[in-house]
Design a protein around this motif. Structure first.
Motif, PDB file in Angstrom:
ATOM      1  N   PRO A  90       1.499  -2.336  -3.820  1.00 29.20           N
ATOM      2  CA  PRO A  90       1.563  -1.639  -2.529  1.00 29.20           C
ATOM      3  C   PRO A  90       2.943  -1.644  -1.879  1.00 29.20           C
ATOM      4  O   PRO A  90       3.292  -0.702  -1.155  1.00 29.20           O
ATOM      5  CB  PRO A  90       0.548  -2.365  -1.660  1.00 29.20           C
ATOM      6  CG  PRO A  90       0.281  -3.661  -2.349  1.00 29.20           C
ATOM      7  CD  PRO A  90       0.571  -3.464  -3.795  1.00 29.20           C
TER       8      PRO A  90
ATOM      9  N   ARG B 153      -3.022  -3.915   0.265  1.00 32.22           N
ATOM     10  CA  ARG B 153      -3.347  -2.857  -0.700  1.00 32.22           C
ATOM     11  C   ARG B 153      -4.095  -1.705  -0.031  1.00 32.22           C
ATOM     12  O   ARG B 153      -3.814  -0.539  -0.291  1.00 32.22           O
ATOM     13  CB  ARG B 153      -4.179  -3.455  -1.858  1.00 32.22           C
ATOM     14  CG  ARG B 153      -3.319  -4.213  -2.868  1.00 32.22           C
ATOM     15  CD  ARG B 153      -4.161  -4.831  -3.953  1.00 32.22           C
ATOM     16  NE  ARG B 153      -4.721  -6.115  -3.562  1.00 32.22           N
ATOM     17  CZ  ARG B 153      -5.833  -6.649  -4.059  1.00 32.22           C
ATOM     18  NH1 ARG B 153      -6.516  -5.999  -4.985  1.00 32.22           N
ATOM     19  NH2 ARG B 153      -6.271  -7.826  -3.654  1.00 32.22           N
TER      20      ARG B 153
ATOM     21  N   SER C 146      -2.694   2.450   1.300  1.00 31.61           N
ATOM     22  CA  SER C 146      -3.347   3.654   0.760  1.00 31.61           C
ATOM     23  C   SER C 146      -3.836   4.592   1.863  1.00 31.61           C
ATOM     24  O   SER C 146      -4.245   5.718   1.584  1.00 31.61           O
ATOM     25  CB  SER C 146      -4.533   3.251  -0.114  1.00 31.61           C
ATOM     26  OG  SER C 146      -5.613   2.838   0.705  1.00 31.61           O
TER      27      SER C 146
END
Ligand code: DGJ
Length: 711
Positions: free
Chosen positions: A515, A555, A559
């Motif tokens: 990430p 993470r 996104s």
């Protein structure tokens, strides 16, 4: 000699093209709006440059395609041959036609037996300009085209800095910001795909330009093959930039009557920094380029990092089941489903489900996905041909190769020559059979090797024909299967450009799912591409490509502004991770409609370790801001974060989202004074000018701020 002026206006900008009878049109002015009554010929006279000492007795000006035949001695816009004779073209304007949104110029060079059309179009709203040209051989013998730029533009010399995107596998979209030097800067892709290392886009800007200040000009070439961008300081002063398809020796020969159309180059300008520039690009791509998915962007699980090549129908059904339990909406079966494909050494090209692992084809898995409420998607690499494949054994002449010469393999494979009608027909048959054999609504279209020896059966270079064949195949499939969505992938993000994006609605940005790396890539890619196109998957805690561990919070946070998915087997997640994932997915689903139209851009913070990105709803009612600490902060206490793009007079309630709130263990201040009472309400203008203090963040952690307009 008569001079004509062609003016284009959109909102806050004016562009003026000037054409003399004996010569090509050239850009006279591009900048903030000029008064409606500005007299063009007076402007032309006012801006007429002097002829420098010590050179030719003509002013060397950057026309649409600068011609050596008119005395241009820097990088020319075209290079043409008849037999061994280099053509010194001298095009003259025959007519200029106003079109709906622009101009078409018709030019001819009777001496060289050539005609040329130049097209420019201004897209209202985004203010993006699109330009291309078309060259026709009016002569009686063949014309060799060694170079034909889509466009050359003179640049103001005040644009002293250049921003481009470079990279490599698993590290795509790396921003490179450098001063414009005295020597020419040339960026090329010669690998037959857009490439990991040379994104075909560019920004030229005033020194010190940042998110909200500074003049910036930008271009993007809509082409997925070889390309060339040039920024050159001219000998006589001034700068030019050019964008062109890169033609290999002998690649284009025009027989009498034939023509060559250049790829389209898109241009955009911002007087007020990089944020406004990117938002123009995003609007343009959303309105004019990228096909809209039929519904919302579905959260997907992709099987690659969950199983690699080790799978069969039952295992994938179980994986789909676990994905559905997390709130996933699309299951994508990656590489390894077809005959002969146990690893990456064989099978590419045959496109039949593996009889041992998928004995009844893909229909049972598709049906299982449907029963679970999931859409079913499939990985394909139509241009890939393994040396160990029936396709290669049956049709060795269908691959790109130089007759009689060995070529290095890339990932053990060749490239199918899509310039050949037979090869294209074969793929069309195979792919349409597959799409009919199971309820497949999404294709992850991969392309995993750099081209070398890219010639057709006659020995001539064939990259251009291959790319045109690829476009045609995709267009035909999309027409025959209108609900099909295609993702562009090429060993990660090696084929992302405005040519392929006319046919695909998602980009697999990188095989790196770390990430922190993704934050850097996405923030750089945002310069040219809207966030919602960028596939970004939540992988294993330990990244498969960097070996670095990342918390589940980081993470999922990384996104949020992209097109999210999962790249792992949920069985490997802890209970706490599963709980977090479920909540994060449902948060994304609740926000995704406005996010798909939002103004998403990187925010500058004085500390380069703190990566902030904002998404502001198109109506300004809501905004989300992610802040990620990519490294240890420069100072013990970070400076405030100033948030641009909000409605200046609106008042926003700012609060950290509990799922991505500051961790109280990260220093005694974190839970204390950060947003006292957990919330603060401030005007949009104040949030831009003064900002809000940030908590202390450990490297590899981040927060989400939610801003709701309350009045
Ligand atoms: C390269 C892609 O980038 C990966 O995501 C994966 O699809 C593999 N190819 C499969 O071979």
């Amino acid at each position: 000699m008569s001079t004509t002026y062609h003016r284009l206006d959109d909102g806050d900008q004016t562009q003026v093209w000037m054409s003399v009878e004996a010569g090509m049109p050239q850009l006279l002015y591009w900048g903030d709006s000029l008064p409606a009554d500005c007299d063009m010929s007076t402007l032309g006279r006012a801006l007429q440059a002097a002829v420098p000492h010590g050179g030719l007795d003509v002013a060397e000006s950057v026309s649409w395609l600068p011609e050596p035949g008119r005395g241009f001695t820097d990088e020319p816009g075209l290079a043409l041959r008849r037999g061994a004779h280099h053509l010194y073209t001298r095009f003259s304007l025959e007519s200029a036609q106003a079109t709906d949104q622009g101009w078409t110029f018709h030019l001819r060079d009777p001496g060289a037996a050539l005609s040329l059309e130049l097209h420019i179009e201004l897209h209202a709203g985004s203010g993006v300009l699109s330009a291309h040209c078309r060259l026709t051989n009016d002569g009686c013998d063949a014309l060799g085209v060694d170079a034909l730029a889509s466009l050359a533009l003179p640049l103001p010399t005040r644009l002293r800095e250049r921003l481009s995107l470079t990279g490599r596998w698993a590290a795509e979209f790396q921003a490179a910001r450098e001063p414009v030097g005295r020597a020419a800067w040339v960026q090329e892709s010669r690998v037959g795909r857009t490439s990991h290392h040379a994104y075909p886009g560019l920004v030229l800007m005033e020194a010190g330009t940042h998110a909200t200040q500074g003049e910036a000009w930008s271009l993007q070439l809509a082409w997925s093959g070889n390309h060339r961008l040039i920024v050159q300081a001219l000998r006589g002063g001034g700068l030019q930039m050019q964008a062109a398809e890169l033609l290999l020796p002998g690649e284009v020969t025009l027989e009498p009557g034939e023509c060559l159309k250049s790829p389209t180059v898109h241009l955009c300008r911002s007087p007020a920094g990089l944020r406004a520039l990117s938002l123009r690009w995003h609007r343009f791509l959303r309105e004019r380029v990228v096909p809209k998915p039929r519904g919302p962007r579905l959260v997907q699980l992709n099987s690659w990092e969950a199983a690699y090549f080790d799978h069969d129908c039952l295992r994938m059904q179980a994986l789909a089941h676990r994905a559905a339990g997390l709130g996933v909406e699309r299951f994508v079966l990656d590489d390894g489903w077809f005959a002969g494909r146990r690893d990456d050494r064989a099978g590419l090209g045959d496109w039949e489900p593996c009889p041992e692992r998928y004995p009844q084809g893909l229909a049972p898995l598709g049906a299982r996905c449907q029963a679970l409420g999931l859409q079913f998607g499939l990985w394909v690499e139509p241009e890939g041909v393994s040396r160990d494949s029936a396709l290669y054994r049956d049709h060795p002449d269908w691959i790109l190769s130089v007759p009689g010469l060995e070529q290095p393999l890339g990932r053990h494979q060749y490239v199918l020559n899509l310039g050949l009608g037979d090869a294209r027909d074969y793929l069309w048959r195979k792919l349409s059979e597959l799409l009919r054999s199971a309820p497949i609504q999404f294709l992850k279209w991969d392309m995993n090797r750099d081209m070398t020896h890219a010639a057709g059966p006659g020995g001539a270079s064939a990259v251009r024909q291959h790319v045109l064949g690829l476009y045609r195949l995709m267009d035909d499939l999309r027409q025959a299967f209108p609900s099909l969505e295609i993702e562009t992938c090429a060993s990660g993000g090696a084929r992302a450009d405005l040519g392929i994006l006319q046919r695909t609605s998602r980009i697999w940005v990188s095989d790196c799912n770390d990430p922190l790396e993704r934050q850097r890539m996405h923030r750089a890619a945002l310069t040219f591409l809207p966030a919602e196109l960028m596939g970004v998957h939540i992988g294993a805690a330990r990244s498969h490509t960097t070996g670095r561990y990342a918390d589940i919070g980081l993470r999922t946070l990384a996104s949020l502004f992209g097109h999210p998915g999962i790249e792992a087997d949920p069985i490997t997640f802890s209970e706490a991770e599963v709980r977090h994932l479920r909540e994060a997915i449902s948060f994304y689903k609740a926000e995704r409609t406005w996010l798909a139209e939002a103004e998403v851009a990187a925010i500058d913070h004085e500390d380069p370790a703190l990566l902030a990105t904002s998404a502001v709803a198109a109506d300004g009612r809501r905004a989300l801001v992610t802040v990620v600490a990519a490294d240890r902060a420069a100072h013990a206490v970070p400076g405030p974060l100033r948030v641009p793009g909000l409605v200046a007079a609106g008042h926003y309630r700012v609060s950290p989202h509990p799922l991505w709130a500051p961790d109280p263990r990260h220093g005694k201040c974190a839970a204390g004074p950060f947003l006292p009472g957990g919330v603060v309400t401030l005007a949009g203008q104040t949030l831009h000018r003064a900002g809000v203090a940030l908590p202390i963040l450990h490297p590899g952690t981040g927060i989400l701020l939610v801003l709701d307009r309350v009045r």
